[in-house]
Motif scaffolding. Structure first.
Motif, mmCIF file in Angstrom:
data_model
loop_
_atom_site.group_PDB
_atom_site.id
_atom_site.type_symbol
_atom_site.label_atom_id
_atom_site.label_comp_id
_atom_site.label_asym_id
_atom_site.label_seq_id
_atom_site.Cartn_x
_atom_site.Cartn_y
_atom_site.Cartn_z
ATOM 1 N N GLN A 1 46.369 23.709 109.013
ATOM 2 C CA GLN A 1 46.381 23.432 110.439
ATOM 3 C C GLN A 1 47.212 24.407 111.254
ATOM 4 O O GLN A 1 46.932 24.650 112.421
ATOM 5 C CB GLN A 1 46.866 21.997 110.686
ATOM 6 N N GLU A 2 48.252 24.976 110.658
ATOM 7 C CA GLU A 2 49.201 25.795 111.425
ATOM 8 C C GLU A 2 49.234 27.263 111.016
ATOM 9 O O GLU A 2 49.657 28.095 111.820
ATOM 10 C CB GLU A 2 50.618 25.223 111.261
ATOM 11 N N LEU A 3 48.825 27.592 109.801
ATOM 12 C CA LEU A 3 49.100 28.924 109.263
ATOM 13 C C LEU A 3 47.841 29.688 108.864
ATOM 14 O O LEU A 3 47.905 30.632 108.075
ATOM 15 C CB LEU A 3 50.032 28.809 108.048
ATOM 16 N N SER A 4 46.699 29.331 109.415
ATOM 17 C CA SER A 4 45.458 30.001 109.041
ATOM 18 C C SER A 4 45.296 31.313 109.799
ATOM 19 O O SER A 4 45.867 31.520 110.881
ATOM 20 C CB SER A 4 44.263 29.094 109.343
ATOM 21 N N LEU A 5 44.497 32.207 109.248
ATOM 22 C CA LEU A 5 44.184 33.458 109.939
ATOM 23 C C LEU A 5 43.396 33.193 111.211
ATOM 24 O O LEU A 5 43.547 33.922 112.198
ATOM 25 C CB LEU A 5 43.389 34.379 109.006
ATOM 26 N N ALA A 6 42.562 32.167 111.208
ATOM 27 C CA ALA A 6 41.781 31.853 112.409
ATOM 28 C C ALA A 6 42.701 31.479 113.569
ATOM 29 O O ALA A 6 42.507 31.937 114.704
ATOM 30 C CB ALA A 6 40.805 30.712 112.115
ATOM 31 N N ALA A 7 43.715 30.655 113.288
ATOM 32 C CA ALA A 7 44.656 30.269 114.343
ATOM 33 C C ALA A 7 45.446 31.485 114.825
ATOM 34 O O ALA A 7 45.667 31.656 116.031
ATOM 35 C CB ALA A 7 45.607 29.190 113.821
ATOM 36 N N MET A 8 45.852 32.334 113.904
ATOM 37 C CA MET A 8 46.575 33.546 114.279
ATOM 38 C C MET A 8 45.702 34.441 115.161
ATOM 39 O O MET A 8 46.162 34.992 116.165
ATOM 40 C CB MET A 8 47.002 34.302 113.022
ATOM 41 N N GLY A 9 44.448 34.612 114.781
ATOM 42 C CA GLY A 9 43.540 35.460 115.548
ATOM 43 C C GLY A 9 43.344 34.971 116.968
ATOM 44 O O GLY A 9 43.367 35.760 117.924
ATOM 45 N N ARG A 10 43.147 33.656 117.135
ATOM 46 C CA ARG A 10 42.958 33.105 118.484
ATOM 47 C C ARG A 10 44.200 33.331 119.343
ATOM 48 O O ARG A 10 44.115 33.732 120.509
ATOM 49 C CB ARG A 10 42.636 31.611 118.392
ATOM 50 N N THR A 11 45.360 33.058 118.758
ATOM 51 C CA THR A 11 46.615 33.186 119.511
ATOM 52 C C THR A 11 46.875 34.628 119.916
ATOM 53 O O THR A 11 47.206 34.922 121.070
ATOM 54 C CB THR A 11 47.793 32.658 118.672
ATOM 55 N N MET A 12 46.720 35.557 118.966
ATOM 56 C CA MET A 12 47.042 36.950 119.249
ATOM 57 C C MET A 12 46.020 37.593 120.175
ATOM 58 O O MET A 12 46.370 38.425 121.019
ATOM 59 C CB MET A 12 47.156 37.742 117.950
ATOM 60 N N GLU A 13 44.764 37.234 120.053
ATOM 61 C CA GLU A 13 43.756 37.795 120.961
ATOM 62 C C GLU A 13 44.050 37.379 122.401
ATOM 63 O O GLU A 13 44.001 38.201 123.326
ATOM 64 C CB GLU A 13 42.354 37.347 120.559
ATOM 65 N N ALA A 14 44.384 36.097 122.599
ATOM 66 C CA ALA A 14 44.712 35.628 123.945
ATOM 67 C C ALA A 14 45.972 36.305 124.471
ATOM 68 O O ALA A 14 46.047 36.713 125.638
ATOM 69 C CB ALA A 14 44.884 34.107 123.942
ATOM 70 N N LEU A 15 46.984 36.447 123.610
ATOM 71 C CA LEU A 15 48.224 37.088 124.034
ATOM 72 C C LEU A 15 47.978 38.546 124.430
ATOM 73 O O LEU A 15 48.464 39.016 125.470
ATOM 74 C CB LEU A 15 49.256 36.997 122.906
ATOM 75 N N TYR A 16 47.231 39.263 123.615
ATOM 76 C CA TYR A 16 46.959 40.668 123.917
ATOM 77 C C TYR A 16 46.178 40.834 125.210
ATOM 78 O O TYR A 16 46.458 41.722 126.012
ATOM 79 C CB TYR A 16 46.200 41.317 122.765
ATOM 80 N N LYS A 17 45.178 39.993 125.421
ATOM 81 C CA LYS A 17 44.383 40.096 126.655
ATOM 82 C C LYS A 17 45.239 39.848 127.886
ATOM 83 O O LYS A 17 45.137 40.580 128.884
ATOM 84 C CB LYS A 17 43.215 39.111 126.602
ATOM 85 N N ASN A 18 46.087 38.837 127.824
ATOM 86 C CA ASN A 18 46.962 38.540 128.962
ATOM 87 C C ASN A 18 47.947 39.672 129.208
ATOM 88 O O ASN A 18 48.175 40.088 130.359
ATOM 89 C CB ASN A 18 47.695 37.235 128.744
ATOM 90 N N CYS A 19 48.550 40.190 128.144
ATOM 91 C CA CYS A 19 49.596 41.216 128.303
ATOM 92 C C CYS A 19 49.007 42.558 128.703
ATOM 93 O O CYS A 19 49.646 43.337 129.414
ATOM 94 C CB CYS A 19 50.378 41.362 127.003
ATOM 95 N N ALA A 20 47.783 42.863 128.262
ATOM 96 C CA ALA A 20 47.149 44.136 128.631
ATOM 97 C C ALA A 20 46.865 44.191 130.130
ATOM 98 O O ALA A 20 46.784 45.282 130.710
ATOM 99 C CB ALA A 20 45.863 44.339 127.844
ATOM 100 N N GLN A 21 46.724 43.029 130.763
ATOM 101 C CA GLN A 21 46.469 42.987 132.204
ATOM 102 C C GLN A 21 47.741 42.950 133.031
ATOM 103 O O GLN A 21 47.695 43.005 134.266
ATOM 104 C CB GLN A 21 45.626 41.738 132.529
ATOM 105 N N ALA A 22 48.907 42.867 132.342
ATOM 106 C CA ALA A 22 50.178 42.787 133.058
ATOM 107 C C ALA A 22 50.478 44.119 133.733
ATOM 108 O O ALA A 22 50.189 45.193 133.211
ATOM 109 C CB ALA A 22 51.300 42.417 132.090
ATOM 110 N N THR A 23 51.077 44.036 134.903
ATOM 111 C CA THR A 23 51.491 45.233 135.614
ATOM 112 C C THR A 23 52.863 45.640 135.102
ATOM 113 O O THR A 23 53.817 44.862 135.177
ATOM 114 C CB THR A 23 51.567 44.965 137.130
ATOM 115 N N PRO A 24 52.986 46.860 134.545
ATOM 116 C CA PRO A 24 54.305 47.293 134.047
ATOM 117 C C PRO A 24 55.351 47.237 135.141
ATOM 118 O O PRO A 24 55.093 47.592 136.294
ATOM 119 C CB PRO A 24 54.047 48.727 133.586
ATOM 120 N N THR A 25 56.558 46.749 134.772
ATOM 121 C CA THR A 25 57.647 46.632 135.776
ATOM 122 C C THR A 25 58.667 47.712 135.583
ATOM 123 O O THR A 25 58.728 48.339 134.531
ATOM 124 C CB THR A 25 58.311 45.255 135.638
#
Length: 374
Positions: free
Chosen positions: A350-374
């Motif tokens: 439930q907590e440590l699968s590659l599928a869960a890791m993939g979903r979390t990291m893909e969402a994180l990367y997409k959000n951060c790639a759109q961030a405006t550098p400060t």
């Protein structure tokens, strides 16, 4: 309609297989993102041995070169890479890879995220405190400008938020392959497994003391130790402690072992033990849970809250050999072992699968790639 790929460059100081965490993280992430729109490449400052183990590796240092020369070559490679990069993921807040990557990202206007990998823990910061305090005084603004400071557990995230409330902390728990469960280990002696560097921070002296207490109390307990030598607790000290505690016939040191050998050891293990003084996550604990092996850890291990929540092991105070012995002794009960082994597997799925890791990291990367550098 397929999504446009998102290109993420990972940078490391080293990807030495003996260092465990970073290489395991990279290989897991590569597998977790395989079916996503995220494309990753990686580079490290120092030489890798052997680099063929690491995929995809776009750059590595050259053996025999000075750290400064390797750092300059790394900087040239990363500068070229930024032309086709949407986001840089920096592993570790200390070292050449952090300083070079942050400075080049800021020049190029490329957002970056940083994984601390436990190097901002209370224990690590207490070592050579004055030097790290000075470094963080200078590097703190660079960490605060990161699109995210990635923590592997909520426990690590809580500490980072206290350390500096201005950090953009996000939790992304790693994952690992969940293989079919092996057969239950045989009855008889209680088999305990420790995996990690031979180091005081891992709590090895306390584990040996606990084993001596178990055997003095009449419990036939055996300990397998798998791990490379550390700086402050090498093979000579290990052998001396084993001899002084009269544990010669109940401890086996296997040295450094690769994943297939660890899996074989887990198949004969009743309980995994990691009495560490500081551990931001612990891949070997995750491997144990995935293999259906309950874990005894200290409250300084990042997965302690997860183990409490799923009741798949025991959590004890740091540095307490008596508490460790008492916790390990509970696993002489086959019924308790079976129940917690089942919970360990549920936790991993439930907590440590590659599928869960993939979903979390893909969402994180997409959000951060759109961030405006400060």
């Amino acid at each position: 309609m397929s999504l446009a790929p998102l290109y993420v460059t990972h940078v490391f100081r080293s990807l030495d297989p003996h260092s465990g965490g970073p290489l395991t993280y990279l290989e897991g992430l590569r597998a977790a993102l395989d079916a996503s729109a995220v494309r990753i490449q990686s580079g490290c400052v120092l030489a890798c041995a052997p680099p063929a183990m690491i995929s995809p590796l776009a750059h590595a240092g050259t053996a025999g070169r000075s750290d400064a020369a390797n750092a300059m070559a790394f900087g040239r490679w990363l500068r070229r890479s930024l032309a086709d990069c949407d986001l840089v993921h920096i592993h570790g807040p200390f070292g050449w890879q952090f300083l070079i990557a942050v400075l080049l990202c800021r020049q190029a206007g490329c957002p970056y995220v940083v994984s601390s990998h436990g190097l901002l823990s209370a224990w690590y910061l207490s070592q050579r405190r004055w030097l790290k305090s000075l470094y963080l005084l200078l590097a703190g603004p660079l960490l605060r400008r990161a699109a995210a400071l990635v923590a592997m557990t909520e426990q690590e995230a809580d500490f980072l938020r206290v350390l500096d409330p201005r950090l953009r902390v996000q939790v992304a728990m790693p994952g690992l392959p969940i293989a079919p469960l092996p057969a239950a280990p045989p009855a008889g002696a209680l088999h305990i497994l420790f995996v990690g560097r031979l180091s005081r921070v891992k709590g090895l002296p306390e584990l040996l003391q606990a084993l001596a207490r178990l055997r003095a109390g009449g419990l036939d307990a055996r300990l397998d130790i798998a791990g490379d030598t550390g700086r402050d607790y090498g093979p000579d000290r290990l052998r001396a402690d084993i001899a002084s505690l009269a544990l010669g016939d109940s401890v086996t040191w296997h040295g450094f072992v690769q994943v297939p050998q660890r899996q074989l050891l887990l198949q004969r293990t009743h309980v995994f033990a990691l009495p560490s003084y500081s551990e931001n996550f612990s891949y070997v604990t995750a491997e144990a849970l995935a293999a259906g092996v309950p874990a005894v850890v200290t409250d300084a291990v990042g997965m302690a809250d997860l183990i409490r929540r799923y009741r798949c092991g025991s959590v004890i105070p740091v540095g307490n050999a008596d508490a460790l012995a008492q916790a390990l002794a509970e696993y002489r009960d086959p019924g308790l072992r079976q129940d917690r082994a089942r919970q360990a597997r549920i936790c991993a799925e439930q907590e440590l699968s590659l599928a869960a890791m993939g979903r979390t990291m893909e969402a994180l990367y997409k959000n951060c790639a759109q961030a405006t550098p400060t």
